[in-house]
Write a protein that holds these residues in place. Structure first.
Motif, mmCIF file in Angstrom:
data_model
loop_
_atom_site.group_PDB
_atom_site.id
_atom_site.type_symbol
_atom_site.label_atom_id
_atom_site.label_comp_id
_atom_site.label_asym_id
_atom_site.label_seq_id
_atom_site.Cartn_x
_atom_site.Cartn_y
_atom_site.Cartn_z
ATOM 1 N N ALA A 138 9.015 10.251 3.994
ATOM 2 C CA ALA A 138 9.625 11.422 3.033
ATOM 3 C C ALA A 138 9.377 11.157 1.796
ATOM 4 O O ALA A 138 9.411 11.259 0.705
ATOM 5 C CB ALA A 138 10.804 11.437 3.665
ATOM 6 N N ALA A 139 10.211 9.355 1.877
ATOM 7 C CA ALA A 139 9.826 8.932 -0.117
ATOM 8 C C ALA A 139 8.487 8.881 -0.087
ATOM 9 O O ALA A 139 8.719 8.473 -1.413
ATOM 10 C CB ALA A 139 10.045 7.341 0.388
ATOM 11 N N LEU A 199 0.902 -0.807 -0.043
ATOM 12 C CA LEU A 199 -0.238 -0.019 -0.457
ATOM 13 C C LEU A 199 1.000 0.907 -0.043
ATOM 14 O O LEU A 199 0.787 1.883 -0.365
ATOM 15 C CB LEU A 199 -0.937 -0.002 1.188
ATOM 16 N N ALA A 200 1.729 1.409 0.553
ATOM 17 C CA ALA A 200 3.233 2.587 0.837
ATOM 18 C C ALA A 200 2.877 2.696 -0.681
ATOM 19 O O ALA A 200 3.232 3.963 -1.108
ATOM 20 C CB ALA A 200 4.517 1.818 2.039
ATOM 21 N N GLU A 201 3.599 1.534 -1.610
ATOM 22 C CA GLU A 201 4.393 1.443 -3.041
ATOM 23 C C GLU A 201 3.160 2.512 -3.726
ATOM 24 O O GLU A 201 3.337 2.985 -4.577
ATOM 25 C CB GLU A 201 5.162 0.454 -3.379
ATOM 26 N N ASP A 235 9.540 2.322 -4.128
ATOM 27 C CA ASP A 235 10.451 0.622 -3.759
ATOM 28 C C ASP A 235 11.050 1.247 -2.145
ATOM 29 O O ASP A 235 10.758 0.393 -1.589
ATOM 30 C CB ASP A 235 11.401 0.730 -5.104
ATOM 31 N N LYS A 236 11.759 1.888 -2.043
ATOM 32 C CA LYS A 236 12.375 2.597 -0.673
ATOM 33 C C LYS A 236 10.576 2.696 0.711
ATOM 34 O O LYS A 236 11.857 2.180 1.149
ATOM 35 C CB LYS A 236 12.634 3.922 -0.869
ATOM 36 N N ALA A 237 10.444 3.486 0.325
ATOM 37 C CA ALA A 237 9.284 3.289 1.125
ATOM 38 C C ALA A 237 8.163 1.270 1.344
ATOM 39 O O ALA A 237 8.463 1.384 2.217
ATOM 40 C CB ALA A 237 7.425 4.159 0.644
ATOM 41 N N LYS A 238 8.644 1.290 -0.044
ATOM 42 C CA LYS A 238 7.999 -0.521 0.636
ATOM 43 C C LYS A 238 9.252 -1.393 1.273
ATOM 44 O O LYS A 238 9.183 -2.083 2.117
ATOM 45 C CB LYS A 238 7.754 -1.304 -0.884
ATOM 46 N N VAL A 254 0.740 4.313 -2.477
ATOM 47 C CA VAL A 254 0.114 5.644 -2.628
ATOM 48 C C VAL A 254 1.277 6.649 -2.962
ATOM 49 O O VAL A 254 1.470 7.935 -3.390
ATOM 50 C CB VAL A 254 0.095 5.668 -0.917
ATOM 51 N N ALA A 255 2.562 5.760 -2.421
ATOM 52 C CA ALA A 255 4.098 6.758 -2.713
ATOM 53 C C ALA A 255 3.520 7.074 -4.862
ATOM 54 O O ALA A 255 4.165 8.226 -4.635
ATOM 55 C CB ALA A 255 5.431 5.918 -3.296
ATOM 56 N N LEU A 256 3.345 5.894 -5.576
ATOM 57 C CA LEU A 256 2.828 6.357 -7.004
ATOM 58 C C LEU A 256 1.952 6.882 -7.162
ATOM 59 O O LEU A 256 1.430 8.459 -8.203
ATOM 60 C CB LEU A 256 3.166 5.268 -7.630
ATOM 61 N N MET A 257 0.681 7.087 -6.555
ATOM 62 C CA MET A 257 -0.238 8.073 -6.675
ATOM 63 C C MET A 257 -0.382 9.373 -6.132
ATOM 64 O O MET A 257 -0.852 10.838 -6.884
ATOM 65 C CB MET A 257 -1.739 7.295 -5.520
ATOM 66 N N ARG A 258 0.694 9.438 -4.623
ATOM 67 C CA ARG A 258 0.723 10.638 -4.285
ATOM 68 C C ARG A 258 -0.198 11.594 -4.360
ATOM 69 O O ARG A 258 -0.376 12.955 -4.405
ATOM 70 C CB ARG A 258 2.401 11.506 -5.159
ATOM 71 N N PRO A 259 -1.152 11.103 -3.428
ATOM 72 C CA PRO A 259 -2.449 11.919 -3.302
ATOM 73 C C PRO A 259 -2.490 12.759 -2.275
ATOM 74 O O PRO A 259 -1.216 12.703 -1.205
ATOM 75 C CB PRO A 259 -3.746 10.418 -2.620
ATOM 76 N N SER A 260 -3.249 13.625 -2.396
ATOM 77 C CA SER A 260 -3.235 14.836 -0.877
ATOM 78 C C SER A 260 -3.578 14.391 0.452
ATOM 79 O O SER A 260 -2.944 15.634 1.683
ATOM 80 C CB SER A 260 -4.755 16.370 -0.818
ATOM 81 N N THR A 261 -3.667 13.554 0.713
ATOM 82 C CA THR A 261 -3.959 12.433 1.827
ATOM 83 C C THR A 261 -2.837 12.521 2.724
ATOM 84 O O THR A 261 -2.754 12.227 3.725
ATOM 85 C CB THR A 261 -4.996 11.761 2.040
#
Length: 330
Positions: free
Chosen positions: A293-294, A207-209, A301-304, A211-218
């Motif tokens: 930060a990631a 999920l973190a990966e 990838d880093k967040a994952k 979200v990082a690709l989506m970069r939503p405002s939430t």
């Protein structure tokens, strides 16, 4: 002498009405109905009586239908539980009338607790409604509604002419928060807290990966929560970590994974503080700042990888989690 027609009224007595009085016109039916049922009868009842009358070919049909109508609408309800002590049936179920809560829900919980303690055997059948009613000191209506309540959670299943079957634990709706709470309170599943932590371990990195690709405002609140995790006292740090993971699930936008995460978070926060505390002690607080930060930089990838490492260090338990732990009871 022409035979008379008999109508049975809700008060249990019989009244003879000569069939000659059942002449065309609904006035007699309405008069007799009001006389014994009361003037407050809804107009819909009169409409039903009119329909019955005009579809009748012979007055005897009117009488039979009229009797069936009254006995259906004014059927005697389930008996009110007796004030005296119930007959002992050798059960550990606790009477419910003394507790000021919703009886249907509480009865469902008591029956569930008896199921997980194998009081009626694994994958067996529940006792009959009247027997359960005596044990819990509630009416059959309450038992019936409680059974429906459990059936909606896939714990039991009503089978025609056989009774109410207890389903295998693998069929239970474990995403349901009440089921999670009841399982935790039963203390019959010693590894259930680890299973809840395993839900986060197997879903949060992916999920973190995403979200990082989506970069939503939430995700704007993630750096702030990560900063609070660093400075918060130990007793508050666990709740902040759970909030961090729940925010990631919300930002991912998948409603099923959001519900699954929320259920796991609630179970850990309320019922499994010991498992949560052990997880917090194994965490490096800087990992959450790095994860935030990631995600903000779009580096999925880093967040994952960071979250994989966070859960892998959780006292070595996450790698040994088995999705079938709950089924161990069966």
């Amino acid at each position: 002498m022409r035979p008379s027609l008999l109508l049975r009224y809700p008060i249990g007595r019989k009244r003879e009405i000569d069939e000659r009085r059942a002449s065309p016109g609904i006035g007699i039916a309405e008069t007799e109905y009001c006389r014994h049922v009361g003037p407050q009868t809804p107009s819909s009842r009169f409409d039903l009586i009119r329909t019955i009358y005009y579809k009748s070919v012979h007055p005897i049909h009117l009488t039979s239908a009229f009797q069936e109508l009254i006995m259906t609408v004014y059927r005697r309800p389930d008996p009110i539980p007796r004030a005296s002590a119930p007959r002992e049936i050798g059960s550990a179920l606790t009477p419910l009338r003394e507790q000021n809560v919703d009886l249907n829900q509480l009865a469902a919980k008591q029956i569930f607790m008896a199921i997980v303690s194998k009081q009626w055997g694994a994958n067996g059948y529940l006792p009959k409604e009247d027997e359960l009613g005596e044990q819990l000191r509630v009416s059959r209506t309450v038992i019936r509604e409680a059974t429906k309540y459990l059936a909606a959670k896939s714990v039991v299943e009503t089978r025609r002419r056989r009774g109410t079957a207890i389903l295998d634990t693998q069929s239970w709706n474990l995403i349901d928060r009440e089921i999670t709470a009841w399982i935790s309170e039963s203390r019959q599943f010693p590894h259930f807290g680890e299973d809840l932590l395993g839900v986060l371990a197997h879903t949060q990195p992916a999920l973190a990966e995403r979200v990082a690709l989506m970069r939503p405002s939430t995700v704007a609140a993630l750096p702030e929560i990560a900063a609070q995790i660093k400075t918060a006292p130990n007793e508050e740090r666990g709740d902040l970590i759970l909030e961090f993971h729940e925010r990631i699930a919300v930002a991912a936008g998948n409603p099923f994974l959001r519900s699954l995460t929320a259920n796991a978070v609630e179970g850990l926060r309320v019922h499994h503080r010991g498992v949560l505390g052990a997880f917090v002690q194994s965490c490096r607080m800087a990992d959450y700042s790095d994860t935030a930060a990631a995600i903000s930089n779009g580096d999925g990838d880093k967040a994952k990888q960071i979250l994989h490492a966070v859960f892998a260090r959780a006292s070595g338990r996450v790698d040994r989690l088995s999705p079938g732990r709950v089924a161990d009871l069966a």
